[in-house]
Design a protein around this motif. Structure first.
Motif: not given
Length: 189
Positions: A62-74
């Motif tokens: 991802l371009k900005r993995p830190e921007a994912v609100d819920n990484p576990r759900a992703f």
């Protein structure tokens, strides 16, 4: 260390470019994600370790993995999608089983051989045919797709829903088994 212990898929420490954020996510979620995949598909296919690795590769891509609100759900959604895609591809890949049946027919006891096969020693060819027939199903399929159909490791991995490294390893082990069949028979002559 057990099979389920989370380990970054590299040896000797994290490579350049693996962020502490991704390393932390892997440490927190790899084990539970692997267990989730194992509950869905057992030991595979697709292999749980391959699915988990692909989930983290997708996340890292991802371009900005830190921007994912819920990484576990992703990660869970990615794992679910990879499993679904694997089974969708499996339906399409069934036609490659026809290739296996055709190869078995071609490798059977026959007096007529194509010009390419005529160049081979019939005895060695039979030894290789026996070795190929004795390979585990996935390994045999990967070998045939790579060596007979001419597909790349990447394409086989994409179609099969496993990592390219898994495909490469299986093809190499299949080639080694065929070589051993020839070497082993040669020692009896």
């Amino acid at each position: 260390m057990s099979k389920d212990d989370p380990v970054l898929p590299v040896s000797g420490g994290a490579p350049a470019g693996v962020s502490p954020y991704l390393r932390d996510l892997y440490g927190r979620y790899a084990r539970e994600l692997r267990a989730f995949v194992r509950r869905k598909v057992g030991d595979g296919p697709p292999e749980p370790d391959d699915v988990v690795q692909q989930c983290f590769e997708n996340f890292a891509g991802l371009k900005r993995p830190e921007a994912v609100d819920n990484p576990r759900a992703f990660l869970y959604r990615t794992a679910t999608n990879l499993i679904i895609n694997h089974f969708r591809r499996a339906v399409r890949v069934r036609h490659h089983d026809v290739l296996e049946r055709n190869l078995v027919h071609a490798l059977g006891d026959r007096d007529e051989f194509s010009p390419e096969i005529a160049l081979l020693d019939k005895e060695r060819f039979a030894q290789v045919a026996t070795a190929v027939a004795g390979l585990p199903r996935r390994r045999r399929r990967f070998l045939l797709l790579h060596r007979v159909e001419g597909l790349s490791y990447t394409e086989i991995a994409r179609r099969s829903g496993v990592s390219e490294g898994t495909v490469r390893r299986d093809v190499e082990l299949a080639v080694i088994a065929c070589g051993r069949a020839i070497d082993g028979a040669g020692s009896h002559d």
